[in-house]
Enzyme design. Structure first.
Site, PDB file in Angstrom:
ATOM      1  N   HIS A 129      23.614 -51.965  32.102  1.00 48.27           N
ATOM      2  CA  HIS A 129      22.211 -51.850  32.504  1.00 48.27           C
ATOM      3  C   HIS A 129      21.986 -52.735  33.732  1.00 48.27           C
ATOM      4  O   HIS A 129      22.502 -53.857  33.809  1.00 48.27           O
ATOM      5  CB  HIS A 129      21.292 -52.301  31.362  1.00 48.27           C
ATOM      6  CG  HIS A 129      19.846 -51.988  31.604  1.00 48.27           C
ATOM      7  ND1 HIS A 129      19.041 -52.803  32.379  1.00 48.27           N
ATOM      8  CD2 HIS A 129      19.067 -50.951  31.205  1.00 48.27           C
ATOM      9  CE1 HIS A 129      17.830 -52.281  32.425  1.00 48.27           C
ATOM     10  NE2 HIS A 129      17.817 -51.160  31.726  1.00 48.27           N
ATOM     11  N   GLU A 131      19.627 -54.599  34.675  1.00 44.83           N
ATOM     12  CA  GLU A 131      19.100 -55.941  34.388  1.00 44.83           C
ATOM     13  C   GLU A 131      20.209 -56.879  33.919  1.00 44.83           C
ATOM     14  O   GLU A 131      20.234 -58.058  34.286  1.00 44.83           O
ATOM     15  CB  GLU A 131      17.992 -55.864  33.330  1.00 44.83           C
ATOM     16  CG  GLU A 131      17.338 -57.199  33.065  1.00 44.83           C
ATOM     17  CD  GLU A 131      16.300 -57.159  31.966  1.00 44.83           C
ATOM     18  OE1 GLU A 131      16.118 -58.194  31.295  1.00 44.83           O
ATOM     19  OE2 GLU A 131      15.659 -56.095  31.781  1.00 44.83           O
ATOM     20  N   SER A 228      16.076 -45.139  30.760  1.00 45.69           N
ATOM     21  CA  SER A 228      15.097 -46.212  30.580  1.00 45.69           C
ATOM     22  C   SER A 228      15.319 -46.865  29.224  1.00 45.69           C
ATOM     23  O   SER A 228      15.078 -46.253  28.180  1.00 45.69           O
ATOM     24  CB  SER A 228      13.672 -45.649  30.666  1.00 45.69           C
ATOM     25  OG  SER A 228      12.735 -46.574  30.178  1.00 45.69           O
ATOM     26  N   SER A 229      15.760 -48.119  29.247  1.00 46.22           N
ATOM     27  CA  SER A 229      16.061 -48.824  28.000  1.00 46.22           C
ATOM     28  C   SER A 229      14.834 -48.922  27.108  1.00 46.22           C
ATOM     29  O   SER A 229      14.896 -48.638  25.909  1.00 46.22           O
ATOM     30  CB  SER A 229      16.605 -50.220  28.309  1.00 46.22           C
ATOM     31  OG  SER A 229      16.803 -50.955  27.123  1.00 46.22           O
TER      32      SER A 229
END
EC number: 1.17.7.4
Length: 313
Positions: A129, A131, A228-229
């Site tokens: 991911h 982030e 989208s997590s």
């Protein structure tokens, strides 16, 4: 023909969070300030509708800085980037604007502080991911290990006598993360916790809103991108409460055979999904059902984040 009745219960809060609002505004302001094209490293947020709209205004989305021509500005996405990225932009003399969500930046600062104190970080998140990649890139290699599951927490091996700390990705399942943290604290009683909750207010609030309406509905539609997590977590929350859920990007994605003819359906939207897509899904349902619509009661969110000075000066 008479349409079957359908009551839709719309979760609140839902949709855009303050970090997403800020990131989109940054791209819009950069386009006003510099004129198109403005380059954006990676999707500014994980939503195709949002990205396509910004592309129509003159934003160009690229995977790496090498694709940004000399003399053009670049915006870094809301998910955050490794330190090497702004360093490279500066070395090339590029104007850049950092749209990293301030709550992600807070995690970055905590990672730096823990490493400065000599702690080894166990980072709870999803491999690959953006982030997670950005947060790992804030500290020297080898200072952090990724924990994705409860099993990882049970089996992770650390150097004997190492002082530990843990941090988390901001868009995780609240319940899953709590279970992982409990295991880590049991195994490593001296592990340092972050200052305050790393999972962001919007992620927590949207999951709580789904929990509130799930017992009242037969199906749950979650509007958000597959990458989208936080949106995927919303579907998981509903499923765990026994409510079949589907993640869809927009109204045309509804699987009518799966939906069937329920009496009540819940609708929510991930933090990167604009309200216009919620209305689009409601309109699509209205073509096949006689709708009644209800919004769940909630405490309004009042969070806002400042814009970068270089765009508002």
């Amino acid at each position: 023909m008479n349409k079957p009745p359908l009551h839709i219960l719309i979760a609140a809060p839902r949709g855009f969070c303050a970090g997403v609002d800020r990131a989109i505004k940054i791209v819009e302001l950069a386009l006003e300030r510099y004129g198109p094209p403005v380059y954006v490293r990676h999707e500014i947020v994980h939503n195709r509708f949002v990205v396509d709209r910004l592309r129509g205004l003159g934003a160009v989305f690229v995977e790496e800085l090498d694709a940004v021509p000399e003399g053009r500005p670049v915006v870094f996405s809301a998910h955050g980037v490794p330190k090497a990225v702004p360093d490279k932009a500066e070395a090339r003399g590029l104007d850049y604007v950092d749209a990293t969500c301030p709550l992600v930046s807070k995690v970055h600062r905590q990672a730096e502080r823990m490493v400065e104190k000599g702690r080894h970080i166990l980072f709870i998140g999803h491999a690959g991911h953006p982030e997670v990649i950005g947060t790992f890139g804030q500290v020297p290699g080898g200072c952090m290990q990724l924990i994705e599951t409860e099993e990882d927490a049970r089996t992770v091996s650390v150097k004997e006598g190492a002082e530990l700390g843990f941090l988390t990705q901001t868009t995780l399942s609240v319940d899953d993360t709590a279970a992982i943290i409990e295991i880590l604290k049991e195994r490593f009683p001296q592990i340092e916790s972050p200052r305050g909750e790393d999972i962001c207010y919007a992620t927590s609030n949207r999951q709580a809103a789904v929990k509130a309406i799930a017992p009242q509905v037969e199906r749950m539609l979650v509007i958000g991108a597959p990458n989208s997590s936080n949106s995927r977590r919303l579907a998981e929350v509903a499923e765990r409460l026994g409510v079949p859920a589907r993640l869809i990007e927009r109204g045309a994605d509804i699987d009518w055979d799966w939906l069937g003819t329920p009496a009540k359906v819940g609708i929510t939207a991930g933090a990167s999904a604009p309200e216009v897509l919620v209305r689009e899904v409601v309109d699509a349902l209205g073509e096949r059902f006689e709708l009644t619509e209800e919004e769940a009661e909630h405490e309004p969110e009042g969070m806002t984040f400042k814009l970068p000075r270089q765009l508002v000066a």
